[in-house]
Design an enzyme around this catalytic site. Sequence first.
Site, PDB file in Angstrom:
ATOM      1  N   ASP A 128     -32.291 -10.122  68.881  1.00 19.75           N
ATOM      2  CA  ASP A 128     -32.637  -9.573  67.569  1.00 19.75           C
ATOM      3  C   ASP A 128     -33.969 -10.180  67.138  1.00 19.75           C
ATOM      4  O   ASP A 128     -34.288 -11.318  67.501  1.00 19.75           O
ATOM      5  CB  ASP A 128     -31.574  -9.960  66.528  1.00 19.75           C
ATOM      6  CG  ASP A 128     -30.299  -9.132  66.662  1.00 19.75           C
ATOM      7  OD1 ASP A 128     -30.287  -8.161  67.434  1.00 19.75           O
ATOM      8  OD2 ASP A 128     -29.315  -9.475  65.987  1.00 19.75           O
ATOM      9  N   ARG A 182     -35.542  -2.431  71.301  1.00 20.46           N
ATOM     10  CA  ARG A 182     -34.926  -1.761  70.147  1.00 20.46           C
ATOM     11  C   ARG A 182     -36.044  -1.639  69.125  1.00 20.46           C
ATOM     12  O   ARG A 182     -36.728  -2.612  68.827  1.00 20.46           O
ATOM     13  CB  ARG A 182     -33.792  -2.605  69.571  1.00 20.46           C
ATOM     14  CG  ARG A 182     -33.236  -2.019  68.273  1.00 20.46           C
ATOM     15  CD  ARG A 182     -32.328  -3.008  67.554  1.00 20.46           C
ATOM     16  NE  ARG A 182     -31.151  -3.343  68.320  1.00 20.46           N
ATOM     17  CZ  ARG A 182     -30.477  -4.489  68.189  1.00 20.46           C
ATOM     18  NH1 ARG A 182     -30.889  -5.420  67.334  1.00 20.46           N
ATOM     19  NH2 ARG A 182     -29.412  -4.729  68.909  1.00 20.46           N
ATOM     20  N   LYS A 185     -37.135  -0.447  61.631  1.00 16.61           N
ATOM     21  CA  LYS A 185     -38.148  -0.657  60.580  1.00 16.61           C
ATOM     22  C   LYS A 185     -38.458  -2.143  60.414  1.00 16.61           C
ATOM     23  O   LYS A 185     -39.590  -2.530  60.159  1.00 16.61           O
ATOM     24  CB  LYS A 185     -37.631  -0.110  59.246  1.00 16.61           C
ATOM     25  CG  LYS A 185     -37.580   1.403  59.177  1.00 16.61           C
ATOM     26  CD  LYS A 185     -37.063   1.846  57.810  1.00 16.61           C
ATOM     27  CE  LYS A 185     -37.005   3.360  57.733  1.00 16.61           C
ATOM     28  NZ  LYS A 185     -36.381   3.829  56.475  1.00 16.61           N
ATOM     29  N   HIS A 225     -31.002   4.753  60.515  1.00 17.44           N
ATOM     30  CA  HIS A 225     -30.113   5.764  59.920  1.00 17.44           C
ATOM     31  C   HIS A 225     -30.937   6.766  59.143  1.00 17.44           C
ATOM     32  O   HIS A 225     -30.413   7.542  58.354  1.00 17.44           O
ATOM     33  CB  HIS A 225     -29.112   5.100  58.974  1.00 17.44           C
ATOM     34  CG  HIS A 225     -28.592   3.801  59.484  1.00 17.44           C
ATOM     35  ND1 HIS A 225     -29.169   2.588  59.174  1.00 17.44           N
ATOM     36  CD2 HIS A 225     -27.594   3.530  60.336  1.00 17.44           C
ATOM     37  CE1 HIS A 225     -28.527   1.621  59.796  1.00 17.44           C
ATOM     38  NE2 HIS A 225     -27.573   2.153  60.509  1.00 17.44           N
ATOM     39  N   ARG A 303     -28.228 -10.809  53.911  1.00 14.21           N
ATOM     40  CA  ARG A 303     -28.790  -9.460  54.107  1.00 14.21           C
ATOM     41  C   ARG A 303     -29.291  -8.882  52.783  1.00 14.21           C
ATOM     42  O   ARG A 303     -30.361  -8.287  52.718  1.00 14.21           O
ATOM     43  CB  ARG A 303     -27.724  -8.520  54.671  1.00 14.21           C
ATOM     44  CG  ARG A 303     -27.437  -8.677  56.134  1.00 14.21           C
ATOM     45  CD  ARG A 303     -28.467  -7.986  57.007  1.00 14.21           C
ATOM     46  NE  ARG A 303     -29.427  -8.919  57.571  1.00 14.21           N
ATOM     47  CZ  ARG A 303     -29.226  -9.645  58.652  1.00 14.21           C
ATOM     48  NH1 ARG A 303     -28.123  -9.547  59.322  1.00 14.21           N
ATOM     49  NH2 ARG A 303     -30.151 -10.476  59.088  1.00 14.21           N
TER      50      ARG A 303
HETATM   51  P1  FDA Z   1     -33.110   3.245  55.374  1.00 15.99           P
HETATM   52  O1  FDA Z   1     -32.903   1.864  54.998  1.00 15.99           O
HETATM   53  O2  FDA Z   1     -34.108   4.077  54.688  1.00 15.99           O
HETATM   54  O3  FDA Z   1     -31.739   3.972  55.501  1.00 15.99           O
HETATM   55  C1  FDA Z   1     -31.615   5.381  55.687  1.00 15.99           C
HETATM   56  C2  FDA Z   1     -30.312   5.811  55.048  1.00 15.99           C
HETATM   57  O4  FDA Z   1     -29.213   5.194  55.729  1.00 15.99           O
HETATM   58  C3  FDA Z   1     -30.158   5.356  53.597  1.00 15.99           C
HETATM   59  O5  FDA Z   1     -30.724   6.265  52.718  1.00 15.99           O
HETATM   60  C4  FDA Z   1     -28.663   5.269  53.454  1.00 15.99           C
HETATM   61  O6  FDA Z   1     -28.113   6.546  53.243  1.00 15.99           O
HETATM   62  C5  FDA Z   1     -28.210   4.788  54.805  1.00 15.99           C
HETATM   63  N1  FDA Z   1     -28.051   3.334  54.846  1.00 15.99           N
HETATM   64  C6  FDA Z   1     -28.885   2.442  55.445  1.00 15.99           C
HETATM   65  N2  FDA Z   1     -28.397   1.191  55.337  1.00 15.99           N
HETATM   66  C7  FDA Z   1     -27.238   1.297  54.643  1.00 15.99           C
HETATM   67  C8  FDA Z   1     -26.244   0.377  54.197  1.00 15.99           C
HETATM   68  N3  FDA Z   1     -26.341  -0.937  54.446  1.00 15.99           N
HETATM   69  N4  FDA Z   1     -25.152   0.861  53.525  1.00 15.99           N
HETATM   70  C9  FDA Z   1     -25.024   2.159  53.283  1.00 15.99           C
HETATM   71  N5  FDA Z   1     -25.922   3.091  53.673  1.00 15.99           N
HETATM   72  C10 FDA Z   1     -27.010   2.671  54.332  1.00 15.99           C
HETATM   73  N6  FDA Z   1     -33.973  -5.430  61.585  1.00 15.99           N
HETATM   74  C11 FDA Z   1     -34.669  -6.516  61.999  1.00 15.99           C
HETATM   75  O7  FDA Z   1     -35.579  -6.958  61.317  1.00 15.99           O
HETATM   76  N7  FDA Z   1     -34.346  -7.113  63.185  1.00 15.99           N
HETATM   77  C12 FDA Z   1     -33.361  -6.654  63.992  1.00 15.99           C
HETATM   78  O8  FDA Z   1     -33.114  -7.231  65.057  1.00 15.99           O
HETATM   79  C13 FDA Z   1     -32.629  -5.517  63.563  1.00 15.99           C
HETATM   80  N8  FDA Z   1     -31.629  -4.999  64.325  1.00 15.99           N
HETATM   81  C14 FDA Z   1     -31.040  -3.800  63.970  1.00 15.99           C
HETATM   82  C15 FDA Z   1     -30.108  -3.200  64.813  1.00 15.99           C
HETATM   83  C16 FDA Z   1     -29.603  -1.945  64.505  1.00 15.99           C
HETATM   84  C17 FDA Z   1     -28.642  -1.298  65.448  1.00 15.99           C
HETATM   85  C18 FDA Z   1     -30.021  -1.282  63.306  1.00 15.99           C
HETATM   86  C19 FDA Z   1     -29.521   0.090  62.980  1.00 15.99           C
HETATM   87  C20 FDA Z   1     -30.893  -1.895  62.455  1.00 15.99           C
HETATM   88  C21 FDA Z   1     -31.405  -3.160  62.756  1.00 15.99           C
HETATM   89  N9  FDA Z   1     -32.288  -3.803  61.901  1.00 15.99           N
HETATM   90  C22 FDA Z   1     -32.960  -4.923  62.332  1.00 15.99           C
HETATM   91  C23 FDA Z   1     -32.427  -3.344  60.502  1.00 15.99           C
HETATM   92  C24 FDA Z   1     -33.553  -2.337  60.338  1.00 15.99           C
HETATM   93  O9  FDA Z   1     -34.774  -2.983  60.500  1.00 15.99           O
HETATM   94  C25 FDA Z   1     -33.506  -1.681  58.954  1.00 15.99           C
HETATM   95  O10 FDA Z   1     -33.645  -2.666  57.981  1.00 15.99           O
HETATM   96  C26 FDA Z   1     -32.226  -0.921  58.669  1.00 15.99           C
HETATM   97  O11 FDA Z   1     -31.806  -0.198  59.778  1.00 15.99           O
HETATM   98  C27 FDA Z   1     -32.440   0.060  57.516  1.00 15.99           C
HETATM   99  O12 FDA Z   1     -33.454   0.972  57.864  1.00 15.99           O
HETATM  100  P2  FDA Z   1     -33.196   2.521  58.229  1.00 15.99           P
HETATM  101  O13 FDA Z   1     -34.175   2.895  59.289  1.00 15.99           O
HETATM  102  O14 FDA Z   1     -31.788   2.745  58.575  1.00 15.99           O
HETATM  103  O15 FDA Z   1     -33.648   3.309  56.944  1.00 15.99           O
END
Ligand code: FDA
Length: 326
Positions: A128, A182, A185, A225, A303
């Site tokens: 990670d 991976r 964002k 997501h 978080r």
């Molecule tokens: P965004 O945050 O805009 O979410 C899109 C939509 O998804 C939201 O509008 C909401 O509907 C839904 N959603 C997202 N999070 C939610 C929640 N907690 N509860 C409910 N609904 C939610 N970061 C990092 O810095 N280092 C890492 O190693 C990782 N590893 C990692 C693994 C995996 C498998 C994922 C999916 C994510 C990570 N991340 C991470 C976190 C990543 O950087 C990011 O902060 C989150 O995925 C949220 O960004 P989205 O791209 O999902 O968009």
Amino acid sequence: MAQAGPVSRALVSMTGVMPRWFVRWISRRYVAGAHLQDAVRVMKRLQSEGACATVDVLGEEIQSLEEATFFLEEYRRVMAAIVEHELDANLSIKPTAFGLLLDPTRGLDNIRRLVSEAADHGMFVRLDMEDHRVTDDTIRVVTTLHAEGLSNVGTVLQGRLHRTMDDIAALADVLGPLADHRICKGIYLEPASIAHTARADITEATIACVRHALDQGAYVGIATHDDRIINAAVEHLSTIGMSTVDDQRPDRPAVRNGKGPGYEFQMLLGVRGDLRRRLRADGHRTRVYVPYGEKWYEYSIRRLKENPTVATQVVKAFLMPWTNRP
Ligand code: FDA
């Protein structure tokens, strides 16, 4: 930081007074449980839905190198459980929990031991990515272990960081087709001098990184997501002729340490399960990040503090459950 509005900040400021049972109740959806058997139960359910998993033992930056032993031992138990229950799963680790920030050399040694034992099981280990203090060291662990012949390891690259496009190109040069990233964002709110801070810019930068990594021939875990990023990725996959299940490129490596070819979509446990199932139904490989451990309280609070917008999403998920089905 442009991302956190007043509502998010107010919610986060309340974390100090939230009763523990309340945090537990909320985090039940995002954390498999306190024990390994909880993670196994969740992974079996996910497997029945066609998703594979990556397991995270909760806990982060350690204060003394002795604490790293706990993580090494616990991940050994995870590996044994994955093998015993024939789960399609791999490991996600926090490099600072293995001592990378305290002592980069000892941290590397600890990670090497785990990656080497995982290689014996044909299992992949994802590092990670934490905040910018460890970006260089984390990438260096990957390149060092690959140079030693351990190719079952890769890291996470964060779209919000300005450096990431260059990192993708540099890693393509060094690791060739064994590069395995991976892309997400990035959850840490980094300073504007090194990162995008506006929501739309972060999204666009992440899309560019996903495209770039795919074009460079890396295996890409598209971890999001966000419909915008997912739709852009699906479109790009189709443009470069990568089909849903099989990577059609003639020169793709035959052995992928138990993973599928080309790419996969990755999501967090408890977030947008309906979207994940739809991607699976469309033929895409999907993987869920499954955290478990006794540090669920610290994990949940941390978080929220790292990125206050998470608080808004959690509240939205509870008040409008149709926006986020587990
Ligand atoms: P965004 O945050 O805009 O979410 C899109 C939509 O998804 C939201 O509008 C909401 O509907 C839904 N959603 C997202 N999070 C939610 C929640 N907690 N509860 C409910 N609904 C939610 N970061 C990092 O810095 N280092 C890492 O190693 C990782 N590893 C990692 C693994 C995996 C498998 C994922 C999916 C994510 C990570 N991340 C991470 C976190 C990543 O950087 C990011 O902060 C989150 O995925 C949220 O960004 P989205 O791209 O999902 O968009």
